[in-house]
Design an enzyme around this catalytic site. Structure first.
Site, PDB file in Angstrom:
ATOM      1  N   ASP A  52       0.817  -1.215   0.000  1.00 49.52           N
ATOM      2  CA  ASP A  52       0.000   0.000   0.000  1.00 49.52           C
ATOM      3  C   ASP A  52       0.851   1.266   0.000  1.00 49.52           C
ATOM      4  O   ASP A  52       0.473   2.272  -0.601  1.00 49.52           O
ATOM      5  CB  ASP A  52      -0.939  -0.003   1.211  1.00 49.52           C
ATOM      6  CG  ASP A  52      -2.041  -1.052   1.088  1.00 49.52           C
ATOM      7  OD1 ASP A  52      -2.520  -1.263  -0.040  1.00 49.52           O
ATOM      8  OD2 ASP A  52      -2.415  -1.648   2.106  1.00 49.52           O
ATOM      9  N   ASP A  64       2.798   6.097  -2.881  1.00 46.53           N
ATOM     10  CA  ASP A  64       3.890   6.943  -3.363  1.00 46.53           C
ATOM     11  C   ASP A  64       3.736   7.257  -4.848  1.00 46.53           C
ATOM     12  O   ASP A  64       3.918   8.399  -5.282  1.00 46.53           O
ATOM     13  CB  ASP A  64       5.237   6.257  -3.125  1.00 46.53           C
ATOM     14  CG  ASP A  64       5.657   6.269  -1.664  1.00 46.53           C
ATOM     15  OD1 ASP A  64       5.062   7.032  -0.878  1.00 46.53           O
ATOM     16  OD2 ASP A  64       6.585   5.508  -1.316  1.00 46.53           O
ATOM     17  N   MET A  70     -16.711   5.927  -2.114  1.00 51.06           N
ATOM     18  CA  MET A  70     -16.532   5.845  -3.561  1.00 51.06           C
ATOM     19  C   MET A  70     -15.330   6.701  -3.947  1.00 51.06           C
ATOM     20  O   MET A  70     -15.087   7.746  -3.334  1.00 51.06           O
ATOM     21  CB  MET A  70     -17.777   6.351  -4.297  1.00 51.06           C
ATOM     22  CG  MET A  70     -19.048   5.586  -3.972  1.00 51.06           C
ATOM     23  SD  MET A  70     -19.010   3.909  -4.658  1.00 51.06           S
ATOM     24  CE  MET A  70     -20.605   3.278  -4.085  1.00 51.06           C
ATOM     25  N   GLU A 129       1.880   5.428   6.012  1.00 45.62           N
ATOM     26  CA  GLU A 129       2.915   6.372   6.421  1.00 45.62           C
ATOM     27  C   GLU A 129       2.456   7.137   7.661  1.00 45.62           C
ATOM     28  O   GLU A 129       1.425   7.819   7.616  1.00 45.62           O
ATOM     29  CB  GLU A 129       3.231   7.352   5.289  1.00 45.62           C
ATOM     30  CG  GLU A 129       3.853   6.709   4.072  1.00 45.62           C
ATOM     31  CD  GLU A 129       5.207   6.081   4.370  1.00 45.62           C
ATOM     32  OE1 GLU A 129       5.990   6.692   5.131  1.00 45.62           O
ATOM     33  OE2 GLU A 129       5.483   4.981   3.861  1.00 45.62           O
TER      34      GLU A 129
END
Length: 295
Positions: A66, A71, A210, A264
């Site tokens: 992920d 990134d 969504m 992150e």
């Protein structure tokens, strides 16, 4: 040929993945020019995206977990490019891919390059962009404290194991959230601000989100009196959440709030989240649950 030329930005740990190598070969055999670049250290994914766009690639593939997907998506979103992105999910959680219906098998994932891309939103937190979800409170702590070794052994169940083993450490965060027609203030146990639906190895915090509605889904789990039951509710996704769907939301926390942005970590006392409508062109399967009007 330019229309069938792509660059795969691949996490370095996956360079010797035989399934990936086979899938790349199959796609090349079908007529695609697929060049592969491997990341080594922080910043490589962003640099490789910039190089791909400068070289005129019209398609980029993000291969990894992920964090790698985020990134690459962020770099493309910041570049405001018309190039499209395909996802090759190779992580432990693969939360965005699972919610979007993107295959986890490499050859099937790469085959989505043959499906027309859809314009999707990105989330923005301060000056950073994210593809999937920002989480706060205990949910972000579970994600941040789940070790790589545990992920290798247990897969996505590692997040549940970490949550269960750390429930005695649960601490509520005192926050205030405000957006258009929305205000909430109090102590929360978990927070999700989703472009996608799930995070932390399958925690479905924003089940109706969504990626093409121009809105972020906000899910707040208020801090209850009974901690063990609260952890069960967090991981089970029942109806105790306060929910909203907003174009932007501002969060204030006097003591600071731990946020996890697609894997992150960051910490902030005041942070503005907003949707960036149609910020990225993404190859999704037909009928993806994350599209409000499935293509």
């Amino acid at each position: 040929m330019q229309g069938r030329k792509a660059m795969l930005v691949l996490h370095g740990k996956q360079a010797m993945n035989e399934d990936v190598r086979s899938a790349v070969g199959d796609l090349r055999d079908s007529g695609w020019v697929l060049d592969v670049r491997v990341t080594w250290e922080a910043g490589d994914a962003q640099r490789l995206v910039a190089e791909a766009l400068a070289a005129g690639y019209s398609h980029i593939v993000a291969g990894g977990g992920d964090g790698t997907l985020r990134d690459v998506a962020e770099a493309m979103g910041l570049a405001a490019t018309q190039a499209s992105l395909a996802l090759l999910p190779l992580g432990t959680a693969n939360d965005f891919a699972k919610a979007a219906g993107i295959p986890l098998e490499p050859a099937s994932a790469l085959a989505l390059l043959n499906v027309a891309p859809q314009p999707i939103d990105l989330g923005q937190a301060g000056d950073q962009l994210f593809l999937n979800m920002a989480t706060g409170g205990f949910g972000s702590q579970v994600t941040a404290n789940t070790s790589e070794d545990l992920k290798k052994v247990l897969g996505a169940a590692a997040y549940l194991f970490t949550g269960l083993s750390r429930f005695s450490e649960l601490q509520a965060a005192s926050v205030e959230l405000q957006g258009p027609g929305f205000h909430w203030q109090g102590d929360l146990l978990a927070l999700g601000i989703g472009n996608g639906r799930q995070a932390g190895g399958g925690q479905v915090l924003c089940p109706e989100a969504m990626v093409n509605d121009g809105l972020l889904d906000v899910a707040i789990l208020p801090a209850p009196q009974e901690v063990v039951g609260a952890l069960r509710d967090l991981l089970g996704g029942d109806g105790l959440f306060v929910r909203a769907r907003l174009p932007w939301v501002e969060i204030k926390s006097s003591q600071g709030l731990d946020i996890n942005l697609d894997g992150e970590p960051l910490q902030a006392a005041n942070l503005r989240f907003q949707a960036r409508p149609a910020a990225l062109h993404l190859h999704l399967p037909a009928g993806s649950p994350l599209l409000s009007h499935p293509g």
